[in-house]
Design a protein around this motif. Structure first.
Motif, PDB file in Angstrom:
ATOM      1  N   SER A 111       0.740  -1.230  -0.049  1.00  0.00           N
ATOM      2  CA  SER A 111      -0.008   0.032  -0.077  1.00  0.00           C
ATOM      3  C   SER A 111       0.957   1.358  -0.074  1.00  0.00           C
ATOM      4  O   SER A 111       0.603   2.245  -0.553  1.00  0.00           O
ATOM      5  N   PHE A 112       1.941   1.261   0.823  1.00  0.00           N
ATOM      6  CA  PHE A 112       2.547   2.512   0.902  1.00  0.00           C
ATOM      7  C   PHE A 112       4.075   2.417   0.303  1.00  0.00           C
ATOM      8  O   PHE A 112       4.648   3.532   0.331  1.00  0.00           O
ATOM      9  N   GLY A 113       4.721   1.072   0.028  1.00  0.00           N
ATOM     10  CA  GLY A 113       5.996   1.105  -0.708  1.00  0.00           C
ATOM     11  C   GLY A 113       6.849   1.038   0.458  1.00  0.00           C
ATOM     12  O   GLY A 113       6.684   1.326   1.752  1.00  0.00           O
ATOM     13  N   MET A 114       8.018   0.268   0.347  1.00  0.00           N
ATOM     14  CA  MET A 114       9.028  -0.027   1.352  1.00  0.00           C
ATOM     15  C   MET A 114       9.544   1.111   1.887  1.00  0.00           C
ATOM     16  O   MET A 114      10.187   1.412   3.101  1.00  0.00           O
ATOM     17  N   GLU A 115       9.613   2.056   0.955  1.00  0.00           N
ATOM     18  CA  GLU A 115      10.574   3.433   1.417  1.00  0.00           C
ATOM     19  C   GLU A 115       9.457   4.218   2.521  1.00  0.00           C
ATOM     20  O   GLU A 115      10.171   5.063   3.203  1.00  0.00           O
ATOM     21  N   ASN A 116       8.265   3.857   2.662  1.00  0.00           N
ATOM     22  CA  ASN A 116       7.349   4.550   3.715  1.00  0.00           C
ATOM     23  C   ASN A 116       7.186   3.814   5.044  1.00  0.00           C
ATOM     24  O   ASN A 116       6.647   4.358   5.857  1.00  0.00           O
ATOM     25  N   MET A 117       7.560   2.472   4.783  1.00  0.00           N
ATOM     26  CA  MET A 117       7.375   1.492   5.884  1.00  0.00           C
ATOM     27  C   MET A 117       8.169   1.880   7.340  1.00  0.00           C
ATOM     28  O   MET A 117       7.718   1.779   8.323  1.00  0.00           O
ATOM     29  N   ALA A 118       9.341   2.541   7.057  1.00  0.00           N
ATOM     30  CA  ALA A 118      10.033   3.122   8.313  1.00  0.00           C
ATOM     31  C   ALA A 118       9.284   3.890   9.033  1.00  0.00           C
ATOM     32  O   ALA A 118       9.200   3.906  10.192  1.00  0.00           O
ATOM     33  N   PHE A 119       8.547   4.950   8.399  1.00  0.00           N
ATOM     34  CA  PHE A 119       7.832   5.853   8.912  1.00  0.00           C
ATOM     35  C   PHE A 119       6.698   5.401   9.785  1.00  0.00           C
ATOM     36  O   PHE A 119       6.099   5.557  10.610  1.00  0.00           O
ATOM     37  N   VAL A 120       5.897   4.399   9.070  1.00  0.00           N
ATOM     38  CA  VAL A 120       4.743   3.472   9.438  1.00  0.00           C
ATOM     39  C   VAL A 120       5.181   2.876  10.893  1.00  0.00           C
ATOM     40  O   VAL A 120       4.325   2.980  11.662  1.00  0.00           O
ATOM     41  N   ILE A 121       6.283   2.192  10.910  1.00  0.00           N
ATOM     42  CA  ILE A 121       6.971   1.716  12.230  1.00  0.00           C
ATOM     43  C   ILE A 121       7.227   2.688  13.359  1.00  0.00           C
ATOM     44  O   ILE A 121       6.881   2.283  14.390  1.00  0.00           O
ATOM     45  N   PHE A 122       7.639   3.780  12.747  1.00  0.00           N
ATOM     46  CA  PHE A 122       7.939   4.737  13.707  1.00  0.00           C
ATOM     47  C   PHE A 122       6.740   5.366  14.224  1.00  0.00           C
ATOM     48  O   PHE A 122       6.638   5.654  15.551  1.00  0.00           O
TER      49      PHE A 122
END
Length: 450
Positions: A111-122
């Protein structure tokens, strides 16, 4: 020699076990005790070795790089050990990436791309920090019945089992046939997979209460040896670069932001609920009968999650499978967790060794893990027929429409059934029903709906 000069009797095995299992000194360190160092080192090595294939499998299910998943576990272990010096949550719990969240993370990647998953986890970690700060986990457990969580995990287990089923008959590329799917080579690997799974289940049933790491060691060892003689599809590990970076989002619409916030809230809540349930079980198996402090465990979790977001890591919790192995392997303090972290960190730095692992043996382990999550529905039987039916419905919904949607639909159905029963059968006014429900979240918590 007179009886007054006799040597004191040597303690029997039962007496020694009773002494070890006696209530712990509350002032003793949860992180390290010299008298237990040998036991903790042994337990850490065994549990760390067992954690490797489980972590690899969850990484594949989550569609995360394997090295990133292993780095998440190693980092969570170090944080868990340090936290034990300050605010111990449990005493033998072993951190790992959350299996129950694997399909959710995969959905996030799509849905968000791997490049945005760091922010999702944050963002997930930030929400968990609020839950920890204000001790909201008790209200979450009141809002989401435990049997619905079991249903959710059963749905996830079904997803995991079916995901890895294809590994049981996968062939190397040069063995693939365009003419016949079920050729001789594919039938051979399918039979090998079946035999490996049967061996694993037998060994697990035999040693689960004494030495649960044995089935993992023997299956993996035997599969590596067999792969030297039979062509097999082997695990591939991408050599991704682990580097620190700020978890900065790249979203271009307000609607996406709303979706991300809701998605992170779901991750945070499910992770918290799983940890609370794990802590309840870990407390029961603690060899020194020490009490768990779930809110302290949440502190370690959100710190580890927030820290892992800076290198693109995943969510973590103290999983019951690894914690049980840690206990049965002899762990007495969280020093064993530090050793687990060191073992896992070795494979982060030397991930090429993982490519000796045939996929069929990994499939056997993950299908069995998924099956155990499905069989968790039997725990719901004690709640009655209604809970069993609703938990099963939740599991099917989670499998069919997704974790977030499935859980919301099941909770909505649960709420409507309660409302209809109270309103129609008990003739209770809507205002009274709402008031009765909100009483669940009062300090006393009495009078609420089930």
């Amino acid at each position: 020699m007179s009886s007054s000069h006799r040597e004191p009797p040597t303690p029997s095995h039962d007496q020694e076990t009773e002494r070890v299992s006696s209530p712990a000194d509350p002032s003793a360190s949860a992180a390290f005790q010299v008298k237990y160092i040998a036991r903790d080192v042994q337990a850490g090595i065994i549990t760390g070795a067992m954690a490797i294939p489980l972590t690899v499998g969850i990484a594949l299910m989550s569609e995360y790089p394997i090295k990133v998943a292993l780095a998440t576990v190693a980092f969570a272990c170090f944080i868990g050990w340090i936290n034990a010096f300050i605010r111990p949550g449990n005493y033998i719990g072993a951190p790992g990436v959350a299996a129950g969240l694997a399909p959710v993370l995969a959905m996030g990647v799509h849905s968000f791309g791997m490049e945005n998953m760091a922010f999702v986890i944050f963002l997930t970690a930030f929400m968990q920090s609020l839950i920890w700060k204000f001790d909201w986990q008790k209200y979450i457990l009141l809002a989401v019945p435990s049997y619905l969580v079991e249903g959710l995990l059963a749905g996830v287990g079904l997803k995991i089992a079916l995901k890895f089923l294809t590994f049981t008959y996968e062939l190397p590329i040069d063995q693939e046939s365009t003419d016949t799917f079920w050729n001789g080579a594919r039938i051979q690997i399918a039979l090998i997979s079946l035999a490996g799974f049967a061996m694993f289940v037998y060994l697990f049933s035999k040693f689960k209460d004494t030495k649960p790491a044995i089935p993992y060691f023997l299956l993996i060892g035997a599969s590596i040896v067999l792969a030297q003689f039979v062509p097999m599809s082997m695990l591939h590990v991408d050599d991704v670069e682990l580097r620190l970076d700020l978890p900065i989002p790249h979203f271009d619409s307000a609607l996406t932001w709303m979706y991300v916030i809701g998605f992170a809230a779901m991750l945070a809540v499910i992770d918290v609920i799983e940890q609370v349930m794990s802590n309840a079980a870990i407390e029961k198996i603690d060899p020194l009968k020490r009490k768990c402090n779930t809110n302290n465990s949440l502190l370690a979790i959100w710190i580890a999650n927030m820290g892992s977001s800076f290198f693109g890591g995943m969510t973590n919790l103290d999983g019951l499978a690894k914690s049980t192995t840690n206990k049965l392997a002899g762990a007495m303090t969280k020093f064993s967790v530090l050793v687990i972290g060191i073992v896992v960190a070795f494979f982060v730095m030397n991930s090429q060794y993982l490519e000796f692992l045939p996929k069929f043996s990994l499939a056997a382990i993950m299908i069995f893990s998924g099956w155990k999550m499905i069989m968790g529905l039997w725990h719901v039987a004690s709640h009655g027929q209604y809970a069993m039916i609703l938990a099963t419905l939740c599991g099917l919904l989670v499998y069919k429409v997704g974790i977030f949607e499935g859980l919301l639909i099941a909770m909505t159905v649960h709420g409507l059934i309660n409302y209809i029963v109270l309103n129609q059968a008990d003739k209770m006014p809507s205002k009274t029903i709402i008031k009765k429900y909100l009483q669940k979240f009062s300090s006393g918590g009495g009078g609420g709906l089930d």
